[in-house]
Design a protein around this motif. Structure first.
Motif, PDB file in Angstrom:
ATOM      1  N   UNK B  48       0.923  -1.081   0.055  1.00 50.15           N
ATOM      2  CA  UNK B  48       0.054  -0.058   0.099  1.00 50.15           C
ATOM      3  C   UNK B  48       0.853   1.208  -0.067  1.00 50.15           C
ATOM      4  N   UNK B  49       2.134   1.026   0.193  1.00 52.04           N
ATOM      5  CA  UNK B  49       2.999   2.215   0.281  1.00 52.04           C
ATOM      6  C   UNK B  49       3.541   2.247  -1.154  1.00 52.04           C
ATOM      7  N   UNK B 156      -8.952   7.646   9.801  1.00 51.66           N
ATOM      8  CA  UNK B 156      -7.941   8.412   9.205  1.00 51.66           C
ATOM      9  C   UNK B 156      -6.406   7.779   9.316  1.00 51.66           C
ATOM     10  N   UNK B 157      -6.405   6.491   9.816  1.00 50.63           N
ATOM     11  CA  UNK B 157      -5.192   5.992   9.706  1.00 50.63           C
ATOM     12  C   UNK B 157      -4.291   5.656   8.452  1.00 50.63           C
ATOM     13  N   UNK B 158      -4.770   4.578   7.547  1.00 50.45           N
ATOM     14  CA  UNK B 158      -4.208   4.444   6.420  1.00 50.45           C
ATOM     15  C   UNK B 158      -2.887   4.111   6.219  1.00 50.45           C
ATOM     16  N   UNK B 160       0.795   4.197   5.984  1.00 49.37           N
ATOM     17  CA  UNK B 160       1.675   5.360   6.073  1.00 49.37           C
ATOM     18  C   UNK B 160       1.035   6.817   5.722  1.00 49.37           C
ATOM     19  N   UNK B 161      -0.216   6.671   5.413  1.00 52.32           N
ATOM     20  CA  UNK B 161      -1.111   7.911   5.280  1.00 52.32           C
ATOM     21  C   UNK B 161      -1.028   8.704   6.469  1.00 52.32           C
ATOM     22  N   UNK B 162      -0.798   8.112   7.838  1.00 54.92           N
ATOM     23  CA  UNK B 162      -0.991   8.733   8.990  1.00 54.92           C
ATOM     24  C   UNK B 162       0.395   9.549   9.246  1.00 54.92           C
ATOM     25  N   UNK B 163       1.413   9.062   8.533  1.00 61.30           N
ATOM     26  CA  UNK B 163       2.725   9.913   8.601  1.00 61.30           C
ATOM     27  C   UNK B 163       2.801  11.020   7.255  1.00 61.30           C
ATOM     28  N   UNK B 164       2.352  10.227   6.280  1.00 61.20           N
ATOM     29  CA  UNK B 164       2.567  11.222   4.884  1.00 61.20           C
ATOM     30  C   UNK B 164       1.625  12.345   4.911  1.00 61.20           C
ATOM     31  N   UNK B 165       0.436  12.199   5.390  1.00 60.96           N
ATOM     32  CA  UNK B 165      -0.563  13.099   5.334  1.00 60.96           C
ATOM     33  C   UNK B 165      -1.082  13.487   6.702  1.00 60.96           C
ATOM     34  N   UNK B 166      -0.041  13.612   7.748  1.00 56.34           N
ATOM     35  CA  UNK B 166      -0.150  13.728   9.077  1.00 56.34           C
ATOM     36  C   UNK B 166      -1.683  14.784   9.500  1.00 56.34           C
ATOM     37  N   UNK B 168      -4.145  15.641   7.737  1.00 57.33           N
ATOM     38  CA  UNK B 168      -5.557  15.479   7.523  1.00 57.33           C
ATOM     39  C   UNK B 168      -5.733  14.067   8.256  1.00 57.33           C
ATOM     40  N   UNK B 169      -4.900  13.268   8.652  1.00 60.91           N
ATOM     41  CA  UNK B 169      -5.081  12.034   9.387  1.00 60.91           C
ATOM     42  C   UNK B 169      -5.445  12.477  10.688  1.00 60.91           C
TER      43      UNK B 169
END
Ligand code: SF4
Lengths: 480, 228
Positions: B48-49, B156-158, B160-166, B168-169
């Motif tokens: 997913x990343x 809002x976890x997703x 690496x979304x939680x890191x890359x789009x901190x 919004x997350x």
């Protein structure tokens, strides 16, 4: 393979998505406006879709028809061109945005006018037609109410269907007072505002000799263009001026006239949450004494055939621009359309913009990461585009930071060997031991961590490795 | 029945209590649980990343680790969804195993608390778990189930979304936490430790917030104080 077109077009993000999104999030007024608006459309859509017992079958059929179109693009383009020409239209082919803009500008100039009326069209926004016409001294007047608001404000649309979704009515009244000649009302009642816009546009329609439109569908069999709308402005543009110029992406084709039925059921319910849209206009060539005397159709490629060659990404070409995916997207709902840096925002924008331009254009490579992959978009898409799968595909084929690549490779190397994985778990556990003691106050969670994990702890506590891993527990209790 | 457990790398390292609860529950129901020690990660995070090659390695690795097992269970909706899409393993999410294969909804648990349930996105939209977890929870003695507002909204976890789009997350997390707090529940349950780590990390910073718990821990409990 031809180089990706449209490097500087309104489909190229100038700012990395995370930065643009963080900026948008700070606008609390915007968040409230968007939250309310998307929730309303979302609920309306859900209610009218639930009324259709064969909705899933409709989606399946529509997806199949579109897949067939993508398979046979060149053939259907030819068929459409032949049929439309036979019906009295002139058909032109534009490989990219520059070619399309040049063609339309030339056609407008040939009529000797300095003003055209426009029906809302994503294809003309994609190529930046209004700007190209302005550069040639031609004013394009948007006639869709929301599009007019955005144009009067010198703003850009933030939603495919509701381009002014980010405005509340007080802002619109203030804007009309400033920019709309003859506006004097001091009310922000939606009916009053719409009435004022109608007055203003009527005058424009009656004097316009050239109209520019797009099409929701183009029927290859008959050479017909189909325009679906709610306000009647489209109907006026399609019938009053004596010259009509349509810019149509080649993926809008449908093979047969009878294919329209399913799509005309799917589109209004998915987009506005209505059972039927108020106006559906079908234009087939030129009919003496009825409608425009000249009809030009510009069939636009602008990267579409290249996308059609990607076995995973091509499904994005099924899109009928209903915008249902925007309205259910938790990311779009919070940051709005402008953060995507493209006239195509939201989930569809995140898979379409980077494919149309190539991922090396601007910051478009950050768009496929603008999603938690929650899958809400796939669930509502009337043509069943598996948007999360395409997002992942674009992540896999797009550029990635070298450090991340190295970390992921190391992690996989460690994890695919039993001894290395066990050793890593032990290291994590003993490394976590002092932290577990220090963080006892917070229930054994970490409140602040150094970069890059600070991105995590900025919003939430981080868990620590457990004192005993599961496999050690299993060994102790089960592997005697 | 012999059931092989895919505990997931996250539970193995961070939340072993979820794996222990799964084992405890299935053994209490009279089944034999095995733990193929070659297992580690299903490759979801990598895939997913955007890292297909290492993801493929881990998918093949997991397939090999579970070769020859007829029934595999995992207490993680997202890992099950990933394995189902990328391997041929006969893998069930825990509630699917209990309700569809073992045909139980009352697992003999007791949990005297107020609980609200967040149906995670993979459970909801990829596995279509439907009301299986809720039926299992509803059958737990002394448990009061409180409805979560806007349950289908992503937390809002997703990954690496939680890191890359901190940012919004974080905004999505704040809304999910506010809904959880509004229920007045003692615990917020879910079917995925990754979402729970994220939501739990947010709830930990709010007063009077429910505590995060994997629903397997509730099903394994037979009295008060059985979970962390
Ligand atoms: S991707 Fe699907 S849901 Fe989104 S705008 Fe296109 S057709 Fe509508």
């Amino acid at each position: 393979m031809t180089p990706p077109p449209g490097r500087h077009l309104p489909i190229v993000a100038a700012t990395p998505f995370p930065r643009a999104a963080a900026g948008a999030l700070r606008d609390t007024q915007l968040r409230a406006t968007l939250g309310r608006a998307t929730r309303t459309i979302r609920d309306k859509r859900a209610a009218v879709v639930a009324e259709v017992p064969d909705w899933e079958r409709l989606r399946e059929r529509a997806a199949r028809v579109k897949e067939d179109v993508i398979d046979r693009l060149p053939e259907l383009v030819d068929q459409f061109a032949r049929a439309a020409t036979a019906a009295g239209a002139s058909v032109h082919h534009a490989a990219d945005a520059a070619a399309a803009n040049a063609l339309v500008t030339e056609l407008v100039r040939a009529r000797g006018v300095d003003r055209v009326v426009k029906v809302k069209s994503m294809a003309t926004q994609e190529i930046g037609l209004n700007e190209a016409l302005a550069a040639a001294g031609v004013t394009a007047v948007e006639t869709d109410l929301a599009e007019l608001i955005v144009q009067l404000a010198d703003d850009t649309p933030s939603h495919i269907l509701v381009p002014a979704i980010h405005y509340h009515r007080g802002q619109i009244r203030e804007l009309f007072a400033r920019r709309m000649p003859g506006f004097s009302a001091d009310s922000d009642d939606p009916a009053v505002l719409a009435g004022a816009a109608r007055e203003y546009l009527r005058r424009t329609f009656l004097s316009a000799r050239v109209a520019v439109c797009g099409a929701n569908f183009a029927v290859a069999e008959t050479g017909s263009l189909v325009v679906v709308e709610s306000e009647g402005n489209g109907r006026m543009c399609l019938t009053l001026p004596d010259t009509l110029i349509a810019v149509v992406g080649v993926e809008k084709l449908l093979p047969r006239f009878t294919d329209l039925g399913d799509f005309l059921r799917l589109l209004p319910r998915s987009s506005t949450g209505e059972r039927m849209n108020p106006y559906t206009s079908i234009v087939t060539g030129v009919t003496p004494g009825d409608g425009p005397r000249r009809l030009h159709v510009v069939l636009l490629d602008n990267g579409r055939r290249r996308i059609a060659a990607d076995p995973v990404g091509r499904a994005a070409l099924r899109c009928i621009r209903c915008s249902a995916c925007l309205n259910v997207c938790p990311v779009y709902e919070r940051v709005g359309g402008h953060a995507y840096g493209s006239v195509y925002p939201g989930p569809i924008g995140a898979i379409l913009s980077p494919q149309l331009t190539g991922q090396d254009a601007g910051h478009n490579a950050t768009l496929p990461y603008a999603s938690t992959l929650c899958g809400a978009c796939y669930d509502v898409c009337p043509v069943k585009i598996d948007i999360p799968a395409i997002l992942v595909h674009l992540r896999q084929t797009g550029p990635k930071p070298a450090a991340e690549r190295a970390a992921m490779a190391w992690l996989a190397w460690t994890m695919r060997d039993r001894r290395r994985w066990r050793a890593a778990l032990r290291t994590a556990r003993s490394g976590g031991r002092p932290l577990r003691v220090l963080t006892r106050r917070h229930g054994g969670r970490l409140r602040r961590a150094p970069w890059p994990l600070s991105a995590w702890t900025a919003h939430r506590d981080a868990p620590l490795p457990a004192g005993e891993s599961f496999r050690d527990w299993w060994r102790r209790t089960h592997d005697r | 029945m012999r059931i092989a457990l895919f505990v997931t790398c996250l539970n193995d390292a961070f939340f072993p209590r979820v794996g222990i609860a799964t084992v405890t529950l299935l053994e209490r129901l009279g089944h034999t649980v095995t733990f193929p020690a070659g297992q580690s990660c299903c490759g979801q995070l990598h895939a997913n990343t955007g890292h297909r090659a290492p993801a493929r390695d881990l998918e093949r690795h997991t397939e090999a680790a579970f070769a020859g097992h007829d029934v595999v269970v995992s207490p993680s909706g997202s890992c099950v969804a990933h394995l189902r899409a990328h391997t041929r393993l006969p893998v069930h999410e825990l509630s699917e195993l209990l309700v569809d294969v073992l045909r139980v909804t009352d697992v003999g648990a007791r949990f005297p608390y107020r609980v609200t349930y967040h149906p995670t996105c993979h459970g909801l939209r990829m596995l279509r778990l439907g009301d299986r977890p809720l039926r299992l929870l509803a059958a737990v003695r002394d448990l009061e189930l409180l409805p979560l507002p806007e349950p289908e909204q992503c937390c809002g976890f997703g990954g690496t979304f939680a890191l890359k789009n901190a940012a919004v997350s974080g905004a999505m997390l704040a809304d999910k936490c506010a809904h959880a707090v509004a229920t007045g529940a003692d615990y917020l349950a879910a079917a995925d430790s990754s979402c729970l780590a994220h939501i739990g990390g947010g709830l930990a910073r709010r007063p009077d917030a429910p505590r995060p718990v994997h629903y397997a821990e509730i099903l394994a409990a037979t009295g008060p104080g059985a979970t962390g």
